[in-house]
Write an enzyme that holds these catalytic residues in place. Structure first.
Site, PDB file in Angstrom:
ATOM      1  N   SER A 160       6.471 -33.039  28.672  1.00 50.15           N
ATOM      2  CA  SER A 160       7.255 -33.076  27.435  1.00 50.15           C
ATOM      3  C   SER A 160       6.540 -32.382  26.278  1.00 50.15           C
ATOM      4  O   SER A 160       7.190 -31.872  25.358  1.00 50.15           O
ATOM      5  CB  SER A 160       7.583 -34.522  27.050  1.00 50.15           C
ATOM      6  OG  SER A 160       6.398 -35.300  26.929  1.00 50.15           O
ATOM      7  N   ASP A 405       4.241 -43.685  18.282  1.00 50.88           N
ATOM      8  CA  ASP A 405       3.951 -42.656  19.285  1.00 50.88           C
ATOM      9  C   ASP A 405       2.992 -41.643  18.664  1.00 50.88           C
ATOM     10  O   ASP A 405       3.370 -40.863  17.783  1.00 50.88           O
ATOM     11  CB  ASP A 405       5.253 -41.969  19.716  1.00 50.88           C
ATOM     12  CG  ASP A 405       5.040 -40.863  20.747  1.00 50.88           C
ATOM     13  OD1 ASP A 405       3.886 -40.457  20.973  1.00 50.88           O
ATOM     14  OD2 ASP A 405       6.045 -40.377  21.310  1.00 50.88           O
ATOM     15  N   HIS A 408       3.262 -37.369  21.021  1.00 49.61           N
ATOM     16  CA  HIS A 408       4.181 -36.262  20.778  1.00 49.61           C
ATOM     17  C   HIS A 408       4.132 -35.802  19.324  1.00 49.61           C
ATOM     18  O   HIS A 408       3.725 -36.555  18.439  1.00 49.61           O
ATOM     19  CB  HIS A 408       5.599 -36.664  21.168  1.00 49.61           C
ATOM     20  CG  HIS A 408       5.741 -36.971  22.626  1.00 49.61           C
ATOM     21  ND1 HIS A 408       5.601 -38.249  23.141  1.00 49.61           N
ATOM     22  CD2 HIS A 408       5.974 -36.158  23.691  1.00 49.61           C
ATOM     23  CE1 HIS A 408       5.762 -38.221  24.455  1.00 49.61           C
ATOM     24  NE2 HIS A 408       5.980 -36.966  24.818  1.00 49.61           N
TER      25      HIS A 408
END
Length: 426
Positions: A160, A405, A408
């Site tokens: 990702s 998070d 990312h």
């Protein structure tokens, strides 16, 4: 006697000239060692002076120190990938920076990294630029980038984080292509963005480990149920044949535990017959499988290979002396300390990549994003992201201990700088 003196004088003159030449060469070599700069590779029209911290540069009647020169873009040489270090630099705030896209104008940004649409209130993180110490990193030029890939296929391969780098470069060129000349499609599991006028594609292929695993098709969230086929890559690699520019990345999926379930040969026995390997051992075996395929299957005269280095995580706020914070939550500025390095990158993994690539016969160019990204504690999605396909609620955002998070990155954001490096190398 006169003739004798003449010969002696000529001899002394030759010796003197030779000595001066030698001193000059030694001086130049000393400068090269001190500064890390090859004199021969400098553009003479931009060579204003080379010096260490005790030397000065006279320009326009002013005395410039090394620090002045590092801040003076006009005094820097143009980017040359053979000797310009992309790790030696600093983040500089530029409130007049042009933002070529945002997450409302580019439709290809995953909800997971659409921080603006997900409610992030601050915007300063968008206006930092990575400035090299001794070179000028060229700004990303969308039309020039499209010319570089005219008639070519460029593919990003990884997880990702790599998908975000792919989305970033698509968004960076998207606005300069007329709507009738561009389209996106999913072709046999490969996301393909096509710029018709340029006969070029920018593609993404999902392979979080590069090698094959039981989590390639349908993602297995529980790391304990994942099994890697460490000596198999053909099912993935068949999609890479014929691509002109390949950009690989793999790291974070290997860091889910101390050991990784690994098998050889096939998945015929399902979850039976696996062996628990230390994650670094499995990583090295997997990368060797990838490297062997590259060396045996691709023609380096036809395909350029890049490898994006580790994207750091920021899980421990004590690393940057914000002990009271919850990881990267509420961080709004980069760490500005020169050469900062936290605990979010595993040096062992970096060493493995370097050692494997060093033994390859195919040239591989590193996109060294690790050091510049280390500073960007402010660039992660934090709580402005999604969970199980839904944007976090206000209640969830108020619980960063569980939902933050720090892996990312927001888009627009740090991955745009990664692609600025790619643009410079191309």
């Amino acid at each position: 006697m006169k003739a004798h003196r003449g010969k002696l004088s000529a001899s002394i003159a030759v010796s003197l000239i030779g000595g001066l030449a030698l001193v000059g060469l030694v001086f130049i070599e000393d400068l090269r060692i001190v500064t890390g700069i090859s004199i021969i590779k400098l553009n003479a029209s931009r060579l204003h002076g080379i010096y260490n911290s005790t030397m000065i540069l006279r320009r326009g009647g002013q005395r410039k120190t090394l620090e002045d020169r590092m801040n003076d873009e006009d005094a820097k040489v143009m980017f040359d990938p053979k000797w310009c270090s992309v790790t030696d630099g600093k983040w500089v705030f530029n409130e007049s920076k042009h933002l070529p896209y945002d997450d409302t104008t580019c439709p290809y940004i995953d909800k997971q990294v659409s921080c603006g649409r997900n409610g992030r209130p601050d915007k300063e993180y968008l206006y930092w630029e990575w400035k090299l110490d001794n070179c000028t990193l060229p700004r990303f030029d969308a039309k020039s980038m499209l010319e570089k890939i005219r008639g070519k296929r460029m593919m990003f391969v990884g997880d990702s984080l790599q998908r975000a780098q792919w989305a970033s470069i698509v968004c960076l060129v998207h606005s300069v292509i007329p709507a009738s000349e561009r389209y996106m499609r999913n072709d046999n599991g490969v996301s393909v963005y096509t710029a018709m006028e340029y006969n070029a594609t920018i593609e993404f292929y999902w392979a979080p480990f590069l090698i094959e695993s039981n989590t390639d098709g349908q993602i297995i969230a529980d790391p304990n149920r994942r099994i890697l086929h460490v000596d198999a890559i053909a099912n993935h690699a068949q999609h890479w044949v014929g691509v002109d520019i390949l950009v690989f990345e793999t790291y974070i999926w290997w860091m889910s535990g101390q050991t990784i379930k690994s098998v050889w040969g096939s998945f015929a026995n399902g979850e039976e017959g696996y062996e628990e390997l230390d994650s670094t051992v499995a990583y090295k075996i997997g990368l060797k499988t990838w490297a062997n395929w590259i060396d045996s299957a691709l023609d380096p005269n036809k395909t350029k290979i890049f490898f994006t280095t580790i994207s750091p995580t920021h899980m421990r706020s004590a690393d940057w002396n914000h002990n009271e914070n919850i990881r990267c939550f509420n961080e709004t500025k980069p760490v500005l300390r020169k050469g900062y390095r936290g605990t979010g990158t595993d040096q062992r993994m970096m060493d493995i990549v370097s050692s494997v690539v060093a033994r390859m016969k195919t040239p591989v160019t590193f996109l060294n994003v690790t050091q510049l990204s280390e500073h960007r504690i402010d660039g992660h999605v934090s709580v402005y992201t999604e969970s199980q396909g839904k944007v976090l609620t206000d209640e969830q955002k108020a619980d960063p201990e569980q939902y933050v998070d720090c892996i990312h990155w927001c888009l627009p954001g740090v991955p745009d700088t990664w692609n600025q490096l790619l643009y410079a190398y191309l």
